[in-house]
Motif scaffolding. Structure first.
Motif, PDB file in Angstrom:
ATOM      1  N   LYS A 357       0.837  -1.201   0.000  1.00 50.80           N
ATOM      2  CA  LYS A 357       0.000   0.000   0.000  1.00 50.80           C
ATOM      3  C   LYS A 357       0.870   1.248   0.000  1.00 50.80           C
ATOM      4  O   LYS A 357       1.786   1.369   0.806  1.00 50.80           O
ATOM      5  CB  LYS A 357      -0.899   0.014   1.238  1.00 50.80           C
ATOM      6  N   PRO A 358       0.582   2.189  -0.878  1.00 50.04           N
ATOM      7  CA  PRO A 358       1.346   3.433  -0.894  1.00 50.04           C
ATOM      8  C   PRO A 358       0.715   4.478   0.022  1.00 50.04           C
ATOM      9  O   PRO A 358      -0.414   4.323   0.495  1.00 50.04           O
ATOM     10  CB  PRO A 358       1.243   3.875  -2.347  1.00 50.04           C
ATOM     11  N   GLU A 359       1.445   5.546   0.210  1.00 55.29           N
ATOM     12  CA  GLU A 359       0.906   6.750   0.832  1.00 55.29           C
ATOM     13  C   GLU A 359       0.792   7.800  -0.260  1.00 55.29           C
ATOM     14  O   GLU A 359       1.631   7.855  -1.158  1.00 55.29           O
ATOM     15  CB  GLU A 359       1.829   7.222   1.950  1.00 55.29           C
ATOM     16  N   VAL A 360      -0.243   8.608  -0.217  1.00 54.54           N
ATOM     17  CA  VAL A 360      -0.429   9.685  -1.188  1.00 54.54           C
ATOM     18  C   VAL A 360      -0.370  11.012  -0.439  1.00 54.54           C
ATOM     19  O   VAL A 360      -1.114  11.226   0.524  1.00 54.54           O
ATOM     20  CB  VAL A 360      -1.763   9.542  -1.946  1.00 54.54           C
ATOM     21  N   LEU A 361       0.545  11.876  -0.870  1.00 52.94           N
ATOM     22  CA  LEU A 361       0.736  13.172  -0.219  1.00 52.94           C
ATOM     23  C   LEU A 361       0.237  14.284  -1.131  1.00 52.94           C
ATOM     24  O   LEU A 361       0.640  14.378  -2.295  1.00 52.94           O
ATOM     25  CB  LEU A 361       2.215  13.403   0.087  1.00 52.94           C
ATOM     26  N   ASP A 362      -0.628  15.139  -0.596  1.00 54.82           N
ATOM     27  CA  ASP A 362      -1.137  16.292  -1.330  1.00 54.82           C
ATOM     28  C   ASP A 362      -0.162  17.451  -1.125  1.00 54.82           C
ATOM     29  O   ASP A 362      -0.291  18.228  -0.175  1.00 54.82           O
ATOM     30  CB  ASP A 362      -2.537  16.667  -0.829  1.00 54.82           C
ATOM     31  N   LEU A 363       0.817  17.564  -2.019  1.00 57.38           N
ATOM     32  CA  LEU A 363       1.861  18.573  -1.855  1.00 57.38           C
ATOM     33  C   LEU A 363       1.413  19.945  -2.340  1.00 57.38           C
ATOM     34  O   LEU A 363       1.940  20.968  -1.883  1.00 57.38           O
ATOM     35  CB  LEU A 363       3.130  18.139  -2.575  1.00 57.38           C
ATOM     36  N   ALA A 364       0.449  19.992  -3.245  1.00 55.72           N
ATOM     37  CA  ALA A 364      -0.083  21.290  -3.656  1.00 55.72           C
ATOM     38  C   ALA A 364      -0.756  21.976  -2.472  1.00 55.72           C
ATOM     39  O   ALA A 364      -0.590  23.180  -2.245  1.00 55.72           O
ATOM     40  CB  ALA A 364      -1.050  21.123  -4.818  1.00 55.72           C
ATOM     41  N   ALA A 365      -1.495  21.202  -1.685  1.00 54.81           N
ATOM     42  CA  ALA A 365      -2.130  21.768  -0.496  1.00 54.81           C
ATOM     43  C   ALA A 365      -1.082  22.226   0.509  1.00 54.81           C
ATOM     44  O   ALA A 365      -1.215  23.279   1.144  1.00 54.81           O
ATOM     45  CB  ALA A 365      -3.066  20.737   0.137  1.00 54.81           C
ATOM     46  N   ALA A 366      -0.002  21.433   0.634  1.00 53.61           N
ATOM     47  CA  ALA A 366       1.060  21.781   1.583  1.00 53.61           C
ATOM     48  C   ALA A 366       1.771  23.071   1.178  1.00 53.61           C
ATOM     49  O   ALA A 366       2.267  23.808   2.037  1.00 53.61           O
ATOM     50  CB  ALA A 366       2.054  20.641   1.687  1.00 53.61           C
ATOM     51  N   ALA A 367       1.817  23.352  -0.113  1.00 47.28           N
ATOM     52  CA  ALA A 367       2.478  24.569  -0.582  1.00 47.28           C
ATOM     53  C   ALA A 367       1.707  25.823  -0.195  1.00 47.28           C
ATOM     54  O   ALA A 367       2.271  26.910  -0.093  1.00 47.28           O
ATOM     55  CB  ALA A 367       2.674  24.516  -2.099  1.00 47.28           C
ATOM     56  N   ASP A 368       0.393  25.674  -0.014  1.00 47.82           N
ATOM     57  CA  ASP A 368      -0.464  26.766   0.461  1.00 47.82           C
ATOM     58  C   ASP A 368      -0.317  28.021  -0.397  1.00 47.82           C
ATOM     59  O   ASP A 368      -0.011  29.108   0.085  1.00 47.82           O
ATOM     60  CB  ASP A 368      -0.130  27.082   1.930  1.00 47.82           C
ATOM     61  N   LEU A 369      -0.543  27.849  -1.694  1.00 42.91           N
ATOM     62  CA  LEU A 369      -0.446  28.969  -2.623  1.00 42.91           C
ATOM     63  C   LEU A 369      -1.746  29.747  -2.753  1.00 42.91           C
ATOM     64  O   LEU A 369      -1.808  30.759  -3.460  1.00 42.91           O
ATOM     65  CB  LEU A 369      -0.025  28.459  -4.008  1.00 42.91           C
ATOM     66  N   GLY A 370      -2.806  29.263  -2.099  1.00 45.57           N
ATOM     67  CA  GLY A 370      -4.099  29.899  -2.255  1.00 45.57           C
ATOM     68  C   GLY A 370      -4.764  29.473  -3.550  1.00 45.57           C
ATOM     69  O   GLY A 370      -4.306  28.566  -4.248  1.00 45.57           O
ATOM     70  N   LYS A 371      -5.812  30.150  -3.902  1.00 45.45           N
ATOM     71  CA  LYS A 371      -6.541  29.811  -5.121  1.00 45.45           C
ATOM     72  C   LYS A 371      -5.833  30.420  -6.330  1.00 45.45           C
ATOM     73  O   LYS A 371      -5.508  31.611  -6.353  1.00 45.45           O
ATOM     74  CB  LYS A 371      -7.975  30.330  -5.041  1.00 45.45           C
TER      75      LYS A 371
END
Length: 441
Positions: A357-371
């Motif tokens: 089983k892999p892990e999936v990381l939401d790195l776009a959310a972590a970058a917190d660039l806003g909309k």
């Protein structure tokens, strides 16, 4: 009545390339030692796609050291064997040679290799360090050999010829190029023909080529862990071609899922299958694992021994490091913004289990660039010199909106730092100096 005929494609001869060549700083006017205190081995050359620049980032400090004007949409940056010179090729054919020993990184030579280009490489065989460079063009269909310290054009070679099907092709593009450490040789991949050329550069006046039939359409690839075998995606054929560079012949054509797209690929020791190389895919949501040890594990060699589930199709790059316990894959071209902004990571030790089983990381959310108007696409994992961090670009695809680089602690799988700077305009590919010098992937 006169017929309208299309204008002929423009030519770009050796004389034209020489006419475009500018030696900005001669060799004898350059520093004789490193004039800055930056840890060059951990510098990242980051493509700023839409501004036509490269950002040189100090990997220790996580700050921009310099911004260098280059060609448009730099496709790849390669290092000289000495680790001093950065070679940069834009998609528009502009080639820049950057001296990292200067107090501030400085472009010392430049030229226009063609009207469209993708690939460059230097010489790595002992005795030829930094001696030559080679650039491959999409148009005109040719590769050009240059002086490695000045970029003086020395020899131009056409890539026109027959395809693996026996049909003549007038416009075959040069795809990836890699340099052997065991021979004075480049591996040059000709996209449309499916031909792989082993080019011996020891005698330019009597240039020797070995031409190997593989499959169409050749794209990108990398060495196996022994650096004897070169694996390259023939993506339109859904195959990976394997070249035995020691014997100078094709070792195998490996059937894979749809449209393999490995970047340089990823080498690691599988807990069940031994030494392997991995590719992700543009056309399938899997990571293909190929056995690469015909001597020690002949039953697994040159076949897909395992398919891992990626978090989505439309992946461009897969990555690991000899000091890492992880295998990473992106999916930046996936139409789902959530998937495009995420990465998959597997623990290599788990791959021997029946259903890892892999892990999936939401790195776009972590970058917190806003909309943003553009989709926040996470692309191109690249390790630091020590192999304990992996850097990903958050690429909005819009030069008027913010982008970022997310630095992940490889062992903890947690975001360590987010590099934000107004000068980071649409960052995409990143090339760590040490890893690029030594073909570590």
């Amino acid at each position: 009545m006169s017929r309208c005929r299309p204008k002929p494609r423009p030519k770009w001869s050796l004389a034209d390339i020489k006419g475009s060549w500018k030696l900005l700083i001669p060799v004898d006017k350059r520093p004789t030692r490193q004039m800055n205190k930056v840890n060059l081995a951990n510098v990242f050359a980051v493509t700023l796609r839409d501004s036509g620049e490269v950002a040189l980032i100090d990997g220790d400090k996580k700050t921009i050291w310099a911004i260098i004007k280059t060609g448009y949409a730099v496709h790849i940056s390669r290092m000289s064997t000495s680790g001093r010179y950065l070679h940069v090729i834009g998609r528009d054919g502009r080639y820049d040679l950057i001296d990292l020993w200067s107090e501030v990184p400085t472009t010392v030579a430049t030229l226009k290799a063609g009207f469209e280009a993708r690939s460059i490489e230097t010489t790595k065989f002992k005795g030829y360090e930094d001696k030559y460079a080679v650039v491959g063009s999409y148009w005109p269909p040719q590769y050009t050999i240059l002086d490695g310290l000045t970029l003086e054009p020395l020899k131009n070679v056409s890539t026109r010829g027959n395809t693996v099907d026996g049909n003549y092709h007038p416009e075959p593009r040069v795809a990836s190029i890699v340099a052997s450490e065991s021979k004075p040789e480049w591996v040059i991949n000709i996209k449309e023909t499916g031909m792989i050329r082993l080019v011996n550069y020891s005698d330019l006046a009597n240039l020797k080529e070995t031409t190997i039939n593989s499959a169409k359409f050749l794209h990108d690839g990398g060495w196996d862990s022994s650096k004897r075998y070169f694996l390259v995606a023939a993506n339109a054929s859904n195959k990976v071609a394997v070249v035995d560079t020691q014997e100078g012949k094709l070792a195998a054509l490996v059937d894979t899922a749809k449209i393999p797209h490995p970047g340089r690929g990823a080498n690691f020791k599988h807990p069940k299958f031994g030494p392997v190389w991995a590719t992700s895919h543009l056309g399938a949501d899997v990571i293909s694992i190929i056995g690469t040890d015909p001597a020690g594990n002949p039953q697994n060699a040159w076949k897909v021994v395992q398919e891992l589930r990626n978090h989505g199709a439309n992946s461009l790059f897969v990555k690991t490091h000899p000091k890492s316990e992880n295998l990473w894959a992106d999916a930046p071209l996936n139409p789902d913004p959530k998937l495009a902004g995420s990465v998959t990571v597997y623990r290599i030790a788990d791959l021997g289990n029946p259903d890892p089983k892999p892990e999936v990381l939401d790195l776009a959310a972590a970058a917190d660039l806003g909309k943003t108007k553009g989709v926040q696409r996470v692309v191109h994992g690249e390790y630091n010199e020590k192999g304990d961090e992996i850097w990903f670009s958050v690429w909005t695809g819009n030069k008027t909106e913010p982008s970022a680089i997310v630095v992940v602690d490889d062992k903890a799988r947690k975001v360590k730092t987010v590099i934000k700077d107004p000068r980071l305009v649409t960052p995409t590919g990143k090339f760590n100096v040490y890893n690029t010098m030594h073909d570590i992937y």
